[in-house]
Design an enzyme around this catalytic site. Structure first.
Site, PDB file in Angstrom:
ATOM      1  N   GLN A 216      49.234  30.826  25.778  1.00  0.00           N
ATOM      2  CA  GLN A 216      49.335  31.727  26.934  1.00  0.00           C
ATOM      3  C   GLN A 216      50.355  32.811  26.578  1.00  0.00           C
ATOM      4  O   GLN A 216      51.560  32.617  26.712  1.00  0.00           O
ATOM      5  CB  GLN A 216      49.781  30.947  28.161  1.00  0.00           C
ATOM      6  N   GLY A 257      47.430  31.298  39.583  1.00  0.00           N
ATOM      7  CA  GLY A 257      47.058  30.966  38.221  1.00  0.00           C
ATOM      8  C   GLY A 257      47.150  32.140  37.262  1.00  0.00           C
ATOM      9  O   GLY A 257      47.399  33.290  37.647  1.00  0.00           O
ATOM     10  N   HIS A 258      46.922  31.836  35.983  1.00  0.00           N
ATOM     11  CA  HIS A 258      47.064  32.859  34.953  1.00  0.00           C
ATOM     12  C   HIS A 258      45.995  33.941  35.083  1.00  0.00           C
ATOM     13  O   HIS A 258      44.880  33.693  35.519  1.00  0.00           O
ATOM     14  CB  HIS A 258      47.059  32.236  33.545  1.00  0.00           C
ATOM     15  N   ASN A 259      46.388  35.150  34.727  1.00  0.00           N
ATOM     16  CA  ASN A 259      45.510  36.329  34.711  1.00  0.00           C
ATOM     17  C   ASN A 259      45.097  36.804  36.104  1.00  0.00           C
ATOM     18  O   ASN A 259      44.237  37.682  36.223  1.00  0.00           O
ATOM     19  CB  ASN A 259      44.226  36.085  33.897  1.00  0.00           C
ATOM     20  N   SER A 277      42.281  34.122  36.671  1.00  0.00           N
ATOM     21  CA  SER A 277      41.435  35.299  36.437  1.00  0.00           C
ATOM     22  C   SER A 277      40.770  35.826  37.694  1.00  0.00           C
ATOM     23  O   SER A 277      39.698  36.439  37.627  1.00  0.00           O
ATOM     24  CB  SER A 277      40.382  34.994  35.360  1.00  0.00           C
TER      25      SER A 277
END
Length: 353
Positions: A216, A257-259, A277
């Site tokens: 990440q 969450g990521h993105n 995402s």
């Protein structure tokens, strides 16, 4: 034991002073000299308190209130008991908040919990970190190498700021926050216990060698005037950044969450879960405990009711809710239809507990 008061007490003010300050109308000018010493809810107010009323649901409380004065719209003015002075306001709650902000400004921007006006002796600050003048660092905070922190920012007790993090001016980082891989703008309020910039949940699942972690390598970018509630977690991106747009307000215990990209001036209530995402537009409002699946797009101005589960894109200005979420009009029709089916299947109500 004396009752503690954790915030500044407002100065005693007359109703005439309050009416002038808030630009509202005192219905009976002869009551202009009445002293008001504080703010309170209708059910807890006393003769020297100012309350407000703008929701018929609380009509019983208005009828029984002991408040000295009440902010109320002309529409509901006749419901106010005779012993309560009336301050007419087109939007009573907004007027109440204006006076609250005037009297209790110390609650809006947290300062050092320990009365520090500089760097606490027990704080650990790497020699390569750059802190502008006026930064306050509370006891046991740790600031890593190459960190930059702008003037007027407060770093709370036992907060940990990782290497290379940039924090702008007039921010507040609460006690026990952990921040890494992040760029944070100006006037950002981060409440205690927030984690920013840790790994996202990225794995190749069920391979021959088990679950393989995906590096990440992105960042978290938080723009100006954002507020992040206590216990919230914001994952850094895997390749692209996780972005929180200007003016967005995030409640407690939210998982981002990521993105994920969140637009400007959004409202996220408590215990929301946002999978990776996602793209959320500007001025979006999400109710408490909303869960949104990954790789979806939520359009500008959309609203999602509390405890909804979202598995599809939502168009701009959509009003969605339910499990799984759908346009609210459709959701309500389905609820009514199901209730009718149950009622028709058991007309005598014999299935009731």
């Amino acid at each position: 034991m004396a009752q503690p008061n954790f915030f500044q007490k407002p100065p005693p003010s007359t109703l005439a002073d309050i009416a002038a300050l808030m630009q509202v109308q005192l219905a009976d000018p002869s009551r202009g000299n009445l002293q008001i010493k504080g703010l309170a809810s209708l059910d807890e107010a006393g003769p020297m308190h100012l309350a407000f009323f703008d929701n018929p649901r609380y009509a019983d409380q208005l009828a029984l209130t002991k408040a000295g004065a009440c902010l109320v719209s002309e529409r509901f003015e006749k419901r106010v008991p005779p012993h309560v002075a009336v301050l007419r306001a087109a939007q009573p709650f907004r007027a109440f908040v204006r006076i609250a902000r005037e009297w209790h400004g110390d609650t809006l921007r947290p300062q050092s919990w320990f009365g520090n006006d500089g760097i606490a002796p027990s704080a650990i600050i790497d020699a390569s970190a750059h802190l502008e003048d006026g930064v306050i660092v509370d006891p046991l905070a740790v600031i890593g190498p190459d960190v930059e922190i702008g003037a007027g920012t407060v770093i709370g007790a036992a907060a940990v700021i990782g290497a290379g993090v940039k924090i702008g001016r007039d921010c507040n980082v609460g006690a026990h926050c952990a921040i890494q891989a992040a760029l944070i703008g100006n006037n950002v309020l981060i409440h205690p216990g927030v984690s920013i910039g840790q790994d996202g949940y990225g794995f190749i699942f069920f391979g021959p060698d088990g679950h393989q972690k995906v590096p990440q390598t992105g960042r978290v970018v938080i723009q100006n005037n954002v507020e992040v509630g206590a216990g919230t977690t914001i994952d850094r991106g895997s390749l692209r950044d996780t972005v929180i747009g200007e003016g967005t307000k995030i409640d407690n215990q939210v998982q981002i969450g990521h993105n994920v990209t969140i637009g400007r001036h959004c409202l996220l209530a408590a215990q929301i879960g946002l999978a990776g995402s996602l793209t959320i537009g500007d001025n979006v409002a999400l109710g408490a405990k909303v869960g949104i699946n990954n790789h979806l797009k939520i359009g500008d101005g959309a609203q999602v009711t509390a405890m909804s589960a979202v598995k599809d894109d939502i168009p701009a200005n959509g009003r969605w809710g339910g499990y799984f979420a759908k346009p609210t009009k459709q959701w309500f029709r389905e609820i009514v239809a199901v209730e009718r089916l149950v009622r028709d299947a058991d007309p005598k109500g014999e299935g009731k507990e």
